[in-house]
Design an enzyme around this catalytic site. Structure first.
Site, PDB file in Angstrom:
ATOM      1  N   ASP A 177      -9.179 -11.670  39.644  1.00  0.00           N
ATOM      2  CA  ASP A 177      -7.981 -11.036  40.185  1.00  0.00           C
ATOM      3  C   ASP A 177      -7.237 -10.324  39.040  1.00  0.00           C
ATOM      4  O   ASP A 177      -7.010 -10.921  37.977  1.00  0.00           O
ATOM      5  CB  ASP A 177      -7.105 -12.147  40.800  1.00  0.00           C
ATOM      6  CG  ASP A 177      -5.885 -11.621  41.520  1.00  0.00           C
ATOM      7  OD1 ASP A 177      -5.946 -10.508  42.062  1.00  0.00           O
ATOM      8  OD2 ASP A 177      -4.873 -12.356  41.555  1.00  0.00           O
ATOM      9  N   HIS A 236       4.577  -9.526  43.536  1.00  0.00           N
ATOM     10  CA  HIS A 236       4.081 -10.850  43.151  1.00  0.00           C
ATOM     11  C   HIS A 236       5.243 -11.818  42.937  1.00  0.00           C
ATOM     12  O   HIS A 236       6.342 -11.404  42.585  1.00  0.00           O
ATOM     13  CB  HIS A 236       3.277 -10.745  41.848  1.00  0.00           C
ATOM     14  CG  HIS A 236       2.015  -9.956  41.994  1.00  0.00           C
ATOM     15  ND1 HIS A 236       1.805  -8.754  41.381  1.00  0.00           N
ATOM     16  CD2 HIS A 236       0.884 -10.209  42.710  1.00  0.00           C
ATOM     17  CE1 HIS A 236       0.594  -8.290  41.693  1.00  0.00           C
ATOM     18  NE2 HIS A 236       0.018  -9.155  42.518  1.00  0.00           N
ATOM     19  N   GLY A 237       4.960 -13.104  43.140  1.00  0.00           N
ATOM     20  CA  GLY A 237       5.948 -14.139  42.828  1.00  0.00           C
ATOM     21  C   GLY A 237       6.879 -14.416  43.987  1.00  0.00           C
ATOM     22  O   GLY A 237       6.578 -14.105  45.144  1.00  0.00           O
ATOM     23  N   ALA A 262       1.344 -11.726  48.808  1.00  0.00           N
ATOM     24  CA  ALA A 262       1.616 -12.184  50.179  1.00  0.00           C
ATOM     25  C   ALA A 262       2.496 -13.431  50.259  1.00  0.00           C
ATOM     26  O   ALA A 262       3.058 -13.712  51.324  1.00  0.00           O
ATOM     27  CB  ALA A 262       0.305 -12.421  50.920  1.00  0.00           C
ATOM     28  N   ASN A 270      -3.982 -11.485  49.444  1.00  0.00           N
ATOM     29  CA  ASN A 270      -3.929 -12.350  48.258  1.00  0.00           C
ATOM     30  C   ASN A 270      -2.720 -13.291  48.267  1.00  0.00           C
ATOM     31  O   ASN A 270      -1.580 -12.833  48.413  1.00  0.00           O
ATOM     32  CB  ASN A 270      -3.785 -11.479  47.004  1.00  0.00           C
ATOM     33  CG  ASN A 270      -5.073 -10.809  46.602  1.00  0.00           C
ATOM     34  OD1 ASN A 270      -6.048 -10.834  47.325  1.00  0.00           O
ATOM     35  ND2 ASN A 270      -5.062 -10.205  45.428  1.00  0.00           N
ATOM     36  N   THR A 307       1.375 -17.561  44.514  1.00  0.00           N
ATOM     37  CA  THR A 307       2.583 -18.339  44.211  1.00  0.00           C
ATOM     38  C   THR A 307       2.774 -19.523  45.166  1.00  0.00           C
ATOM     39  O   THR A 307       3.091 -20.638  44.722  1.00  0.00           O
ATOM     40  CB  THR A 307       3.814 -17.400  44.252  1.00  0.00           C
ATOM     41  OG1 THR A 307       3.585 -16.351  43.314  1.00  0.00           O
ATOM     42  CG2 THR A 307       5.092 -18.136  43.890  1.00  0.00           C
TER      43      THR A 307
END
Ligand code: 13P
Ligand code: ZN
Length: 280
Positions: A82, A178-179, A208, A228, A231
């Site tokens: 990734d 992200h996160g 996601a 994906n 987190t």
């Protein structure tokens, strides 16, 4: 069964209008949890590791763990790099047995991004391994990844990018990050539709964690075939471990099992939401 590539997996998802969940793992327990969830849901699954994770343990170590778990599994499992951040890391993962790689040139210029992705594709093709790459920039902070994410995928450039790189799937930037989200994300589904119109290869949604089921499903309806999640898995694993540690165990198996159970439950939920259940 042996590891499968993401090529056939994503083609099937594209034809049948579902998405394969791609779940980031950090250790053996998380890998076990994701595969147990896939078995329980009869869903194909992608396990992936980031460059940050591959500084914690080597690609060969993660490949060995996932390959041995996949061998025992009765559902298709792919092992994916990734956000690969260099040609060298992509090649290391290919040589370690990964069945899919991403090269993330989203920080580069359009031309440099194309050149890097094409170079990885040329190498991966020798092993018949598919390559994912990103056009635009998915922002946010997760693990060692951090980006402003101020650049959405330009549909006018997406077809040229896909054909000149020879990639097998395209990660799009349409408003996810992200996160942990600090405010509710607004997804540009119209942009996704426009990309879909000009790009035939499967499209990938990053960032996601924190999206609603409806948001993810609206993206799948417009052509997303891989989603994906990272987190939320890290949070679930850590919560399970923390709860178990309150009982003062001295056995690492005790809190490993607790983390594993939380991750499995979460992954099963997302597999159902991606309509991947029963597709294996
Ligand atoms: P999240 O951490 O936001 O779930 O993002 C996952 C991801 O895109 C991994 O590449
Ligand atoms: Zn991502």
């Amino acid at each position: 069964m042996p590891l499968v590539t993401t090529l056939e997996m994503l083609k099937d998802a594209q034809q049948k209008h579902y998405a394969v969940g791609a779940f980031n793992i950090e250790n053996m327990e998380m890998a076990q949890a994701v595969i147990a969830a896939a078995e329980a849901q009869r869903a194909p699954v992608i396990i992936q590791t980031t460059p940050g994770t591959l500084k914690y343990a080597k690609p060969a170590t993660y490949a060995a763990i996932v390959t041995s778990l996949a061998k025992e599994a009765t559902v298709p499992v792919a092992m994916h790099l990734d956000h690969g951040d260099s040609y060298e890391l992509a090649v290391e993962c290919l040589n370690a047995g990964y069945s899919s790689v991403m090269i993330d040139g989203s920080r580069l210029s359009f031309e440099d991004n194309i050149a890097q992705a094409a170079k990885v594709v040329a190498e991966a093709q020798k092993l018949s391994v598919p390559v994912e790459a990103e056009l635009g920039k998915v922002g946010g902070k997760e693990d060692t990844l951090e980006d402003a994410g101020d650049e959405y995928t330009d549909p006018a450039k997406a077809a040229e990018y896909a054909s000149r790189t020879g990639i097998s799937s395209l990660a799009v930037a349409i408003g996810t990050a992200h996160g942990v989200y600090s405010k509710k994300p607004v997804l540009d589904v119209e942009r996704l539709k426009a990309i879909r119109k000009v790009v035939e290869i499967p499209l990938v949604l990053h960032g996601a964690s924190g999206l609603t089921t409806e948001q993810v499903q609206s993206c799948i309806a417009e052509g997303i075939c891989k989603v994906n999640f990272a987190t939320e898995l890290r949070i679930a694993y850590t919560e399970g471990v923390k709860e178990a540690l309150e009982k003062n165990p001295i056995d690492p198996k005790a809190y490993g099992k607790a983390g594993r159970a939380k991750v499995q439950a979460l992954v099963e939920k997302w597999m159902k939401d991606c309509n991947a259940s029963g597709k294996a």
